[in-house]
Every structure is written in structure tokens, then in C-alpha cells.
Scaffold this motif. Structure first.
Motif, PDB file in Angstrom:
ATOM      1  N   HIS A  47      -7.990  10.849  -4.348  1.00 32.17           N
ATOM      2  CA  HIS A  47      -7.665   9.765  -5.273  1.00 32.17           C
ATOM      3  C   HIS A  47      -7.002   8.603  -4.540  1.00 32.17           C
ATOM      4  CE1 HIS A  47      -5.918   7.593  -8.653  1.00 32.17           C
ATOM      5  NE2 HIS A  47      -4.713   7.836  -8.176  1.00 32.17           N
ATOM      6  N   ILE A  48      -6.059   8.910  -3.660  1.00 38.70           N
ATOM      7  CA  ILE A  48      -5.362   7.862  -2.906  1.00 38.70           C
ATOM      8  C   ILE A  48      -6.319   7.155  -1.948  1.00 38.70           C
ATOM      9  CG2 ILE A  48      -3.626   7.450  -1.110  1.00 38.70           C
ATOM     10  CD1 ILE A  48      -2.452   7.718  -3.871  1.00 38.70           C
ATOM     11  N   ILE A  49      -7.193   7.900  -1.311  1.00 32.84           N
ATOM     12  CA  ILE A  49      -8.171   7.298  -0.391  1.00 32.84           C
ATOM     13  C   ILE A  49      -9.044   6.299  -1.136  1.00 32.84           C
ATOM     14  CG2 ILE A  49     -10.220   7.783   1.015  1.00 32.84           C
ATOM     15  CD1 ILE A  49      -8.834  10.493   1.728  1.00 32.84           C
ATOM     16  N   ARG A  50      -9.488   6.670  -2.347  1.00 33.46           N
ATOM     17  CA  ARG A  50     -10.301   5.755  -3.158  1.00 33.46           C
ATOM     18  C   ARG A  50      -9.473   4.554  -3.624  1.00 33.46           C
ATOM     19  NH1 ARG A  50     -11.999  10.688  -5.521  1.00 33.46           N
ATOM     20  NH2 ARG A  50     -10.566  10.315  -7.274  1.00 33.46           N
ATOM     21  N   THR A  51      -8.254   4.828  -4.089  1.00 30.12           N
ATOM     22  CA  THR A  51      -7.406   3.762  -4.638  1.00 30.12           C
ATOM     23  C   THR A  51      -7.074   2.713  -3.583  1.00 30.12           C
ATOM     24  OG1 THR A  51      -6.421   5.302  -6.228  1.00 30.12           O
ATOM     25  CG2 THR A  51      -5.201   3.280  -5.778  1.00 30.12           C
ATOM     26  N   LEU A  52      -6.761   3.163  -2.373  1.00 26.88           N
ATOM     27  CA  LEU A  52      -6.392   2.244  -1.291  1.00 26.88           C
ATOM     28  C   LEU A  52      -7.604   1.761  -0.490  1.00 26.88           C
ATOM     29  CD1 LEU A  52      -3.143   3.973   0.058  1.00 26.88           C
ATOM     30  CD2 LEU A  52      -3.319   2.019  -1.490  1.00 26.88           C
ATOM     31  N   GLU A  53      -8.789   2.274  -0.844  1.00 23.84           N
ATOM     32  CA  GLU A  53     -10.033   1.898  -0.169  1.00 23.84           C
ATOM     33  C   GLU A  53      -9.924   2.096   1.345  1.00 23.84           C
ATOM     34  OE1 GLU A  53     -10.764  -2.112  -1.490  1.00 23.84           O
ATOM     35  OE2 GLU A  53     -11.593  -1.427  -3.397  1.00 23.84           O
ATOM     36  N   LEU A  54      -9.464   3.273   1.715  1.00 23.66           N
ATOM     37  CA  LEU A  54      -9.282   3.592   3.136  1.00 23.66           C
ATOM     38  C   LEU A  54     -10.614   4.041   3.745  1.00 23.66           C
ATOM     39  CD1 LEU A  54      -5.926   5.567   2.904  1.00 23.66           C
ATOM     40  CD2 LEU A  54      -6.242   3.160   3.463  1.00 23.66           C
ATOM     41  N   LYS A  55     -11.049   3.346   4.770  1.00 24.23           N
ATOM     42  CA  LYS A  55     -12.299   3.675   5.459  1.00 24.23           C
ATOM     43  C   LYS A  55     -12.047   4.735   6.528  1.00 24.23           C
ATOM     44  CE  LYS A  55     -14.205   0.362   3.086  1.00 24.23           C
ATOM     45  NZ  LYS A  55     -15.039   0.679   1.909  1.00 24.23           N
ATOM     46  N   ASN A  56     -13.091   5.488   6.850  1.00 25.95           N
ATOM     47  CA  ASN A  56     -13.008   6.522   7.894  1.00 25.95           C
ATOM     48  C   ASN A  56     -11.811   7.443   7.679  1.00 25.95           C
ATOM     49  OD1 ASN A  56     -15.285   5.461   9.337  1.00 25.95           O
ATOM     50  ND2 ASN A  56     -13.959   3.859  10.140  1.00 25.95           N
ATOM     51  N   THR A  57     -11.641   7.851   6.422  1.00 28.70           N
ATOM     52  CA  THR A  57     -10.528   8.725   6.045  1.00 28.70           C
ATOM     53  C   THR A  57     -11.057   9.804   5.116  1.00 28.70           C
ATOM     54  OG1 THR A  57      -9.015   6.832   6.156  1.00 28.70           O
ATOM     55  CG2 THR A  57      -8.213   8.802   5.029  1.00 28.70           C
TER      56      THR A  57
ATOM     57  N   LYS B 181       0.834  -1.209   0.000  1.00 29.48           N
ATOM     58  CA  LYS B 181       0.000   0.000   0.000  1.00 29.48           C
ATOM     59  C   LYS B 181       0.867   1.257   0.000  1.00 29.48           C
ATOM     60  CE  LYS B 181      -4.206  -1.862   2.061  1.00 29.48           C
ATOM     61  NZ  LYS B 181      -5.211  -1.722   3.149  1.00 29.48           N
ATOM     62  N   PHE B 182       1.957   1.213   0.760  1.00 25.58           N
ATOM     63  CA  PHE B 182       2.909   2.330   0.713  1.00 25.58           C
ATOM     64  C   PHE B 182       3.398   2.541  -0.717  1.00 25.58           C
ATOM     65  CE2 PHE B 182       4.797   2.576   5.310  1.00 25.58           C
ATOM     66  CZ  PHE B 182       3.518   2.786   5.805  1.00 25.58           C
ATOM     67  N   ALA B 183       3.701   1.427  -1.393  1.00 29.67           N
ATOM     68  CA  ALA B 183       4.228   1.504  -2.753  1.00 29.67           C
ATOM     69  C   ALA B 183       3.212   2.122  -3.708  1.00 29.67           C
ATOM     70  CB  ALA B 183       4.636   0.121  -3.233  1.00 29.67           C
ATOM     71  N   ILE B 184       1.943   1.739  -3.568  1.00 28.74           N
ATOM     72  CA  ILE B 184       0.898   2.326  -4.415  1.00 28.74           C
ATOM     73  C   ILE B 184       0.804   3.833  -4.185  1.00 28.74           C
ATOM     74  CG2 ILE B 184      -1.595   2.414  -4.822  1.00 28.74           C
ATOM     75  CD1 ILE B 184      -1.618  -0.623  -4.143  1.00 28.74           C
ATOM     76  N   HIS B 185       0.825   4.233  -2.922  1.00 30.63           N
ATOM     77  CA  HIS B 185       0.811   5.661  -2.584  1.00 30.63           C
ATOM     78  C   HIS B 185       2.002   6.376  -3.220  1.00 30.63           C
ATOM     79  CE1 HIS B 185       0.755   8.811   0.952  1.00 30.63           C
ATOM     80  NE2 HIS B 185       0.609   9.377  -0.230  1.00 30.63           N
ATOM     81  N   ALA B 186       3.179   5.778  -3.105  1.00 26.92           N
ATOM     82  CA  ALA B 186       4.397   6.400  -3.641  1.00 26.92           C
ATOM     83  C   ALA B 186       4.365   6.491  -5.157  1.00 26.92           C
ATOM     84  CB  ALA B 186       5.631   5.619  -3.178  1.00 26.92           C
TER      85      ALA B 186
ATOM     86  N   GLY C 109      -0.232  17.907   2.900  1.00 24.43           N
ATOM     87  CA  GLY C 109       0.508  17.828   1.638  1.00 24.43           C
ATOM     88  C   GLY C 109       0.121  16.605   0.833  1.00 24.43           C
ATOM     89  N   GLY C 110       1.089  15.726   0.583  1.00 25.77           N
ATOM     90  CA  GLY C 110       0.840  14.501  -0.159  1.00 25.77           C
ATOM     91  C   GLY C 110       0.294  13.364   0.679  1.00 25.77           C
ATOM     92  N   GLY C 111      -0.163  13.691   1.909  1.00 28.09           N
ATOM     93  CA  GLY C 111      -0.751  12.675   2.790  1.00 28.09           C
ATOM     94  C   GLY C 111       0.159  12.195   3.883  1.00 28.09           C
ATOM     95  N   PHE C 112       1.099  13.036   4.283  1.00 28.78           N
ATOM     96  CA  PHE C 112       2.080  12.648   5.302  1.00 28.78           C
ATOM     97  C   PHE C 112       1.950  13.519   6.544  1.00 28.78           C
ATOM     98  CE2 PHE C 112       3.892  11.890   1.061  1.00 28.78           C
ATOM     99  CZ  PHE C 112       3.993  10.511   1.102  1.00 28.78           C
ATOM    100  N   PRO C 113       1.780  12.898   7.706  1.00 33.10           N
ATOM    101  CA  PRO C 113       1.876  11.455   7.978  1.00 33.10           C
ATOM    102  C   PRO C 113       0.551  10.694   7.949  1.00 33.10           C
ATOM    103  CG  PRO C 113       1.802  12.618  10.047  1.00 33.10           C
ATOM    104  CD  PRO C 113       1.734  13.682   8.953  1.00 33.10           C
ATOM    105  N   GLY C 114      -0.556  11.380   7.621  1.00 35.28           N
ATOM    106  CA  GLY C 114      -1.879  10.788   7.787  1.00 35.28           C
ATOM    107  C   GLY C 114      -2.089   9.443   7.122  1.00 35.28           C
ATOM    108  N   ILE C 115      -1.745   9.314   5.836  1.00 37.77           N
ATOM    109  CA  ILE C 115      -2.024   8.065   5.128  1.00 37.77           C
ATOM    110  C   ILE C 115      -1.133   6.914   5.599  1.00 37.77           C
ATOM    111  CG2 ILE C 115      -1.942   6.933   2.868  1.00 37.77           C
ATOM    112  CD1 ILE C 115      -3.217   9.461   1.707  1.00 37.77           C
ATOM    113  N   PRO C 116       0.191   7.091   5.724  1.00 39.81           N
ATOM    114  CA  PRO C 116       0.984   5.982   6.278  1.00 39.81           C
ATOM    115  C   PRO C 116       0.525   5.547   7.668  1.00 39.81           C
ATOM    116  CG  PRO C 116       2.420   7.552   5.202  1.00 39.81           C
ATOM    117  CD  PRO C 116       1.058   8.188   5.239  1.00 39.81           C
ATOM    118  N   LEU C 117       0.124   6.490   8.506  1.00 38.93           N
ATOM    119  CA  LEU C 117      -0.366   6.124   9.836  1.00 38.93           C
ATOM    120  C   LEU C 117      -1.662   5.326   9.740  1.00 38.93           C
ATOM    121  CD1 LEU C 117       0.363   9.385  11.881  1.00 38.93           C
ATOM    122  CD2 LEU C 117       1.493   7.161  12.134  1.00 38.93           C
TER     123      LEU C 117
END
Length: 244
Positions: free
Chosen positions: A119-129, A34-39, A87-95
Motif C-alpha cells: 500500500h505504501i509503495i503504491r501511495t508514494l509511487e516508489l519505483k523499483n521497490t 513522504k515520510f509524513a505520509i508513510h507515518a 516490519g513497517g518498512g524500516f529502514p527500506g522505505i526511508p532509505l
């Protein structure tokens, strides 16, 4: 070595895995994927939109992803987290990837960055984000956000004191403010202490809780770059404490 490393490759993911282990943080294969997809998406979008000044895959792994996950051990499960200037989702998305039970709200003043985050939230299917295009000062005036969050965090804001003052209205009674920074001096601590003491009664509607500052100093894996994680937490009593 750095130039040859492709974002998303097994080598890149192993860099994350070993770096996290160096920080005493466990991370499994699915999370490194998932980190790799984000990157990968970060670098794609960065070609058209200025999301980050860091473009080398190795530095993205270390300076963005590994630095972002350092606070995992002091963030409780099921916490509500506000990431200011994400910014690009740091640190929120990795956390969120490391701690899936988190409820994460990310805010940023750049519409293009927020479009990327959605876009990243949809791609990674992150809930409650969620990602919102709004400044912190405006967000503070929205209904239902005052004293809402367990953790308020930022890696973007240059002044530790300004960040703490911005974050205080959002902090619930048992919450913590976390600032991710470089070196922190004694003057930084004194300014923070003075500012909170002067303004807490106004910002917190007369609450009289004391605050405890703690600092964790660490080095980023591979780069040996000195960093500090400063946390400001409400405690019982009437003394402003500084630890670390």
C-alpha cells in the motif's frame, strides 16, 4: 510536547529535518512530506494491525525514520538493497525516499505487514521497490537471488551473528551487510568473526575474500539513545579486520 505533535504536521516534518541535520544528513521538504505520509498510514493501519509497538508520533519520527536513514552515507547510488524483517518498512522505505536510485526489496514473515508495505509503495509511487511475504531462509532458495544484492540490511533481528549468517548467501562480491543495533560488545564482534570464518567457505562456494567489520556509534537526535551501525564488507586479502 510529544502528545501534542501530530504526525504529518509541519512541526513533525521539521522534527525530521532538524534531526537529519543533527545526523549530518540533508533532507528536503518533499522527502519529509513522504515520510509524513508513510507515518500517517502507519498509524492508521496500526489501529487494526500490529505493525509497530511505537505509537507516539515523536518516537515514530526518531526511532523509526531518523534511525533508518543513518546508513545513507555508506550505501552507494543505484545499489540493490535487501531489507530483511522490514516490519513497517524500516529502514527500506526511508532509505528509498532519501536515495531514489536504490532498487529495494523488503521481506517479512507477516502477511499483514507486507500488505501495508505494498500500500505504501503504491501511495508514494516508489519505483523499483517490492515487498514480499517470505522468510529469508525460503527467499534464499528462490532462483536468481543468490549473490544478487549490494546491500543487505536489518533493524529487526536480535542476533548480529544470526543476521550475518542469514544475509551472506545474498551478498554479491562487492557488497556489504549492515546491522542496525543498540550497543555492541567485544563478545559480539568475536562471535561474529568466529562464525563468518567457519562458514564463509560453505556459504560463499569457496570464495576466499576476507571480511572487514566496521562500527559507527551514534546517538539518536533528541533522545540521546546510543546506537550502533555495524557493517560487514568483503575486502581483498586474507585477514578479518575489525575497525571502530
Amino acid at each position: 510536547m510529544h502528545e501534542m505533535m501530530q504526525v504529518g504536521s509541519k512541526k513533525w516534518q521539521n522534527l525530521i529535518y532538524e534531526g537529519a541535520k543533527n545526523l549530518d544528513i540533508e533532507i528536503d521538504k518533499r522527502k519529509t512530506e513522504k515520510f509524513a505520509i508513510h507515518a500517517i498510514e502507519l498509524m492508521k493501519w496500526n489501529q487494526k494491525t500490529n505493525l509497530t509497538a511505537i505509537t507516539d508520533p515523536f518516537e515514530i519520527a526518531v526511532k523509526h525514520f531518523l534511525d533508518s536513514i543513518v546508513p545513507v552515507k555508506i550505501i552507494p547510488s543505484n545499489a540493490s538493497l535487501l531489507d530483511i524483517g522490514t516490519g513497517g518498512g524500516f529502514p527500506g522505505i526511508p532509505l528509498k525516499i532519501i536515495l531514489p536510485s536504490l532498487s529495494v526489496t523488503m521481506i517479512d514473515a507477516s502477511r499483514k505487514k507486507v500488505s501495508f508495505l505494498k500500500h505504501i509503495i503504491r501511495t508514494l509511487e516508489l519505483k523499483n521497490t517490492d515487498a514480499l511475504h517470505i522468510r529469508a531462509e525460503e527467499f534464499a532458495n528462490k532462483p536468481g537471488v543468490k549473490k544478487k544484492f549490494d546491500v543487505i540490511i536489518s533493524r529487526a533481528l536480535s542476533s548480529m551473528t544470526n543476521f550475518a549468517m542469514t544475509a551472506l548467501p545474498f551478498l554479491n562480491k562487492e557488497g556489504a551487510i549492515i546491522a542496525m543495533r543498540g550497543n555492541v560488545s567485544c563478545d559480539d564482534f568475536q562471535l561474529l568473526r568466529s562464525s563468518v570464518n567457519k562458514r564463509q567457505a560453505i556459504l560463499l562456494d569457496g570464495d576466499t575474500e576476507a571480511f572487514e567489520i566496521s562500527v559507527k556509534r551514534y546517538s539518536l537526535p533528541y533522545l540521546k539513545s546510543d546506537r550502533s551501525m555495524v557493517s560487514l564488507k568483503k575486502v581483498q586479502g586474507s585477514v578479518f579486520k575489525v575497525q571502530g
